[in-house]
Structure formats: structure tokens, C-alpha cells
Design a protein around this motif. Structure first.
Motif, PDB file in Angstrom:
ATOM      1  N   GLU A  49       0.820  -1.209   0.000  1.00 19.08           N
ATOM      2  CA  GLU A  49       0.000   0.000   0.000  1.00 19.08           C
ATOM      3  C   GLU A  49       0.855   1.260   0.000  1.00 19.08           C
ATOM      4  O   GLU A  49       0.387   2.333  -0.389  1.00 19.08           O
ATOM      5  N   ALA A  50       2.117   1.134   0.413  1.00 17.95           N
ATOM      6  CA  ALA A  50       3.054   2.260   0.334  1.00 17.95           C
ATOM      7  C   ALA A  50       3.645   2.391  -1.073  1.00 17.95           C
ATOM      8  O   ALA A  50       4.451   3.296  -1.312  1.00 17.95           O
ATOM      9  N   GLY A  51       3.274   1.483  -1.975  1.00 17.08           N
ATOM     10  CA  GLY A  51       3.732   1.559  -3.356  1.00 17.08           C
ATOM     11  C   GLY A  51       4.856   0.607  -3.698  1.00 17.08           C
ATOM     12  O   GLY A  51       5.383   0.647  -4.808  1.00 17.08           O
ATOM     13  N   GLY A  52       5.251  -0.258  -2.747  1.00 16.82           N
ATOM     14  CA  GLY A  52       6.361  -1.165  -2.971  1.00 16.82           C
ATOM     15  C   GLY A  52       5.941  -2.500  -3.544  1.00 16.82           C
ATOM     16  O   GLY A  52       4.757  -2.772  -3.757  1.00 16.82           O
ATOM     17  N   SER A  53       6.941  -3.347  -3.799  1.00 20.75           N
ATOM     18  CA  SER A  53       6.735  -4.708  -4.292  1.00 20.75           C
ATOM     19  C   SER A  53       7.145  -5.689  -3.211  1.00 20.75           C
ATOM     20  O   SER A  53       8.130  -5.463  -2.502  1.00 20.75           O
ATOM     21  N   PHE A  54       6.424  -6.809  -3.125  1.00 20.06           N
ATOM     22  CA  PHE A  54       6.699  -7.803  -2.092  1.00 20.06           C
ATOM     23  C   PHE A  54       6.447  -9.190  -2.677  1.00 20.06           C
ATOM     24  O   PHE A  54       5.316  -9.539  -2.984  1.00 20.06           O
ATOM     25  N   THR A  55       7.507  -9.978  -2.846  1.00 22.13           N
ATOM     26  CA  THR A  55       7.389 -11.320  -3.394  1.00 22.13           C
ATOM     27  C   THR A  55       8.272 -12.273  -2.595  1.00 22.13           C
ATOM     28  O   THR A  55       9.005 -11.858  -1.697  1.00 22.13           O
ATOM     29  N   ASP A  56       8.230 -13.564  -2.976  1.00 19.75           N
ATOM     30  CA  ASP A  56       9.229 -14.490  -2.457  1.00 19.75           C
ATOM     31  C   ASP A  56      10.415 -14.504  -3.420  1.00 19.75           C
ATOM     32  O   ASP A  56      10.457 -13.739  -4.397  1.00 19.75           O
ATOM     33  N   LEU A  57      11.392 -15.365  -3.163  1.00 15.03           N
ATOM     34  CA  LEU A  57      12.607 -15.391  -3.983  1.00 15.03           C
ATOM     35  C   LEU A  57      12.347 -15.811  -5.421  1.00 15.03           C
ATOM     36  O   LEU A  57      13.126 -15.486  -6.323  1.00 15.03           O
ATOM     37  N   ALA A  58      11.246 -16.538  -5.638  1.00 13.97           N
ATOM     38  CA  ALA A  58      10.894 -16.962  -6.990  1.00 13.97           C
ATOM     39  C   ALA A  58      10.105 -15.897  -7.744  1.00 13.97           C
ATOM     40  O   ALA A  58       9.771 -16.080  -8.913  1.00 13.97           O
ATOM     41  N   GLY A  59       9.801 -14.803  -7.079  1.00 12.72           N
ATOM     42  CA  GLY A  59       9.033 -13.743  -7.706  1.00 12.72           C
ATOM     43  C   GLY A  59       7.536 -13.907  -7.568  1.00 12.72           C
ATOM     44  O   GLY A  59       6.769 -13.112  -8.115  1.00 12.72           O
ATOM     45  N   ALA A  60       7.088 -14.942  -6.832  1.00 11.70           N
ATOM     46  CA  ALA A  60       5.657 -15.150  -6.598  1.00 11.70           C
ATOM     47  C   ALA A  60       5.177 -14.218  -5.501  1.00 11.70           C
ATOM     48  O   ALA A  60       5.940 -13.854  -4.604  1.00 11.70           O
ATOM     49  N   PRO A  61       3.907 -13.827  -5.547  1.00 12.32           N
ATOM     50  CA  PRO A  61       3.387 -12.933  -4.502  1.00 12.32           C
ATOM     51  C   PRO A  61       3.591 -13.530  -3.117  1.00 12.32           C
ATOM     52  O   PRO A  61       3.379 -14.712  -2.903  1.00 12.32           O
ATOM     53  N   ALA A  62       4.037 -12.703  -2.181  1.00 13.34           N
ATOM     54  CA  ALA A  62       4.230 -13.149  -0.802  1.00 13.34           C
ATOM     55  C   ALA A  62       2.879 -13.463  -0.184  1.00 13.34           C
ATOM     56  O   ALA A  62       1.868 -12.881  -0.575  1.00 13.34           O
ATOM     57  N   PRO A  63       2.824 -14.413   0.776  1.00 11.40           N
ATOM     58  CA  PRO A  63       3.933 -15.025   1.487  1.00 11.40           C
ATOM     59  C   PRO A  63       4.683 -16.126   0.749  1.00 11.40           C
ATOM     60  O   PRO A  63       5.770 -16.493   1.142  1.00 11.40           O
ATOM     61  N   GLY A  64       4.145 -16.686  -0.308  1.00  9.80           N
ATOM     62  CA  GLY A  64       4.892 -17.622  -1.136  1.00  9.80           C
ATOM     63  C   GLY A  64       5.537 -18.748  -0.358  1.00  9.80           C
ATOM     64  O   GLY A  64       4.898 -19.417   0.450  1.00  9.80           O
ATOM     65  N   ASP A  65       6.844 -18.943  -0.598  1.00  9.56           N
ATOM     66  CA  ASP A  65       7.548 -20.077   0.012  1.00  9.56           C
ATOM     67  C   ASP A  65       8.160 -19.757   1.369  1.00  9.56           C
ATOM     68  O   ASP A  65       8.878 -20.568   1.934  1.00  9.56           O
ATOM     69  N   GLY A  66       7.877 -18.566   1.898  1.00  8.72           N
ATOM     70  CA  GLY A  66       8.420 -18.196   3.196  1.00  8.72           C
ATOM     71  C   GLY A  66       9.645 -17.319   3.131  1.00  8.72           C
ATOM     72  O   GLY A  66      10.123 -16.848   4.156  1.00  8.72           O
ATOM     73  N   SER A  67      10.166 -17.087   1.935  1.00  5.48           N
ATOM     74  CA  SER A  67      11.240 -16.110   1.779  1.00  5.48           C
ATOM     75  C   SER A  67      10.612 -14.758   1.448  1.00  5.48           C
ATOM     76  O   SER A  67       9.417 -14.674   1.157  1.00  5.48           O
ATOM     77  N   ALA A  68      11.401 -13.700   1.498  1.00  2.26           N
ATOM     78  CA  ALA A  68      10.850 -12.372   1.253  1.00  2.26           C
ATOM     79  C   ALA A  68      11.835 -11.500   0.490  1.00  2.26           C
ATOM     80  O   ALA A  68      13.007 -11.398   0.858  1.00  2.26           O
ATOM     81  N   VAL A  69      11.336 -10.889  -0.567  1.00  2.00           N
ATOM     82  CA  VAL A  69      12.068  -9.858  -1.297  1.00  2.00           C
ATOM     83  C   VAL A  69      11.119  -8.668  -1.396  1.00  2.00           C
ATOM     84  O   VAL A  69      10.084  -8.740  -2.062  1.00  2.00           O
ATOM     85  N   ALA A  70      11.449  -7.602  -0.713  1.00  2.47           N
ATOM     86  CA  ALA A  70      10.623  -6.400  -0.712  1.00  2.47           C
ATOM     87  C   ALA A  70      11.452  -5.232  -1.235  1.00  2.47           C
ATOM     88  O   ALA A  70      12.629  -5.111  -0.901  1.00  2.47           O
TER      89      ALA A  70
END
Length: 268
Positions: free
Chosen positions: A232-253
Motif C-alpha cells: 500500500e506504500a507503493g512497494g513490491s513484495f514477493t518471495d525469492l521466486a518472484g511469486a506474490p508473498a507469502p509464497g515459500d516463506g522467503s521475502a524480497v521487498a
């Protein structure tokens, strides 16, 4: 604005009430000389404050939202369903317990609401810092001391990693995941790198103070409340595979423009 989005404001207001009570409990135990600290089966610490905060939130939700399920770090799920179900509150009573135990003020209560597997409300309350962050789907992200003293927040516009402030968790997990080289490459290529850890790096990202935050392994309660605030702040949040978080439990924001470069550096 849809009626569904309006409804989430009521849930967000409830999250603030839950956090107010949680803050009173946790601050009363922070740096207490008689703080009880035990070790869970996964060898992570848990304090009497963790348990008391979660019990308080569960009790309030049982009264205010009796049809909703709850998943918490300390007491598990209230029914056999999971976060892909209809409405589920997800709670981390104290994120940053090791900081809490050592008297470091960087810890927070994390409260999220998922509907149909989608995070729609997130609130992070860090009373020892005197700060709170929150968001509801379609309504933007905010930060301040409380709901009446707040400002809308947004991610940065940095477009190059060489100009970016890069944040990460400890390096051990990246080494265990076989991605330490990629992590070190990102730290070298960034303008600045710091390991703030836990919720705090993500909140700095949402405020535009840092430009990226990555972690190799998280539980759902660690990340659920963070996703709505960052997005909502305008950022991106996915897992390491690029899938929408929470995904596989990893985080790339990230702030958005840097996201592809982060995923590439951390790919196998």
C-alpha cells in the motif's frame, strides 16, 4: 471504493484496539527484572510477554470477530483451516523476541487479516520506539504514534542499486540457502547496506528510508502484517521466486524499480 474495501477499515480500527492492549502488556514486561524466558522446541526464545500478548489478542477477537479464525506464533491455529480460508487473523505477539529479551527497543506486535488467502490489513506496533505502521487494502499506508497522529507513507523513487540503501537479515540463513554469494554481491553493489532485521527493515522501506529488504526464511506470522503496509506504500513484495508473498516463506521487498535486479542476484 468498493464496499469490501470499506469493511476493511472496520477491521483496521479493531487492529488498533488490539495493538493498544498489546502495547500495555508488552511495555509492562520490557526490561522487567522478573521476565521469564523459555526455549521453544525450535530453540528460539519465548517470554511470558509473548504468551500474554497473544492471549489478549485472541480473547478480544473471540468477542469482536467470533466467526474469524486466528493463527498465532505461540498457540497455533484456532481451527484446522489455514490462511487460504475465508477470514483469518495472523498474529506475532512480539516480533524480535531476542531484542526484547536483551532490552533492545526494536520489537513489535504484528497483526494481520487475510481473506481468501490475501492479506488485506496489516498493523505493526513498536511501542518502545513510540511508533506504529498500518495499512488496509485500497486505503494506503500510514505511520505515526497512533491512528490520530499519523502521516501517509510511501516508498522511495530510487532506480539504481548503486544509489540504494539495501537492508537484509543475518547472513547465516542466506548461507544455509546457498545464496550467500548473491547476497554479498548486492551489499557490494549497493550505495549502503545494513542488517536491521525483523519487521524494522520493511517499515523503513515503506517509509522510503531504505530501498530494499530481503530475508531467506520466514514464518507466516513474521510476514503477514508487513505485506499490506509495503504494497500500500507503493512497494513490491514477493518471495525469492518472484511469486506474490507469502509464497515459500522467503521475502524480497523493494520500492519497485529495484525488484527485478534483486531477484536476479538472489536466483539460483
Amino acid at each position: 471504493m468498493t464496499r469490501a474495501h470499506d469493511d476493511f477499515l472496520d477491521d483496521l480500527s479493531l487492529a488498533h484496539v488490539l495493538a493498544d492492549a498489546a502495547d500495555r502488556i508488552s511495555m509492562a514486561r520490557f526490561r522487567a527484572l522478573d521476565l521469564r524466558v523459555d526455549t521453544k522446541p525450535d530453540l528460539t526464545p519465548v517470554t511470558d510477554a509473548d504468551s500474554s500478548v497473544e492471549e489478549s489478542i485472541r480473547s478480544s477477537l473471540a468477542r469482536a470477530r467470533p466467526r474469524d479464525s486466528v493463527l498465532g506464533e505461540e498457540f497455533g491455529a484456532s481451527d484446522p483451516g489455514d490462511w487460504r480460508g475465508n477470514r483469518q487473523w495472523i498474529v506475532d505477539p512480539i516480533d524480535g523476541t531476542k531484542n526484547f529479551v536483551r532490552g533492545v527497543p526494536i520489537w513489535a506486535t504484528l497483526i494481520a487479516l487475510f481473506t481468501g488467502g490475501r492479506p488485506v490489513v496489516g498493523l505493526v506496533s513498536a511501542p518502545a520506539l513510540g511508533r506504529r505502521w498500518w495499512a488496509a487494502l485500497g486505503h494506503g499506508a500510514y505511520a505515526g504514534r497512533n491512528a490520530t497522529h499519523a502521516n501517509r507513507i510511501g516508498v522511495s523513487g530510487v532506480k539504481s542499486l548503486s544509489d540504494a540503501s539495501f537492508c537484509y537479515s543475518s547472513l547465516t540463513g542466506w548461507e544455509q540457502r546457498g545464496k550467500l554469494d548473491g547476497m554479498l554481491s548486492l551489499t557490494r553493489r549497493s550505495w549502503r547496506s545494513r542488517a536491521y532485521g525483523d519487521f524494522y527493515g520493511y517499515m523503513l522501506l515503506a517509509e522510503g528510508a531504505v530501498d530494499a529488504m530481503v530475508e531467506p526464511e520466514l514464518s507466516l506470522w513474521d510476514v503477514a502484517a508487513l505485506i499490506p503496509i509495503v504494497t500500500e506504500a507503493g512497494g513490491s513484495f514477493t518471495d525469492l521466486a518472484g511469486a506474490p508473498a507469502p509464497g515459500d516463506g522467503s521475502a524480497v521487498a523493494s520500492n519497485g524499480p529495484l525488484h527485478g535486479e534483486l531477484l536476479t542476484a538472489l536466483s539460483d
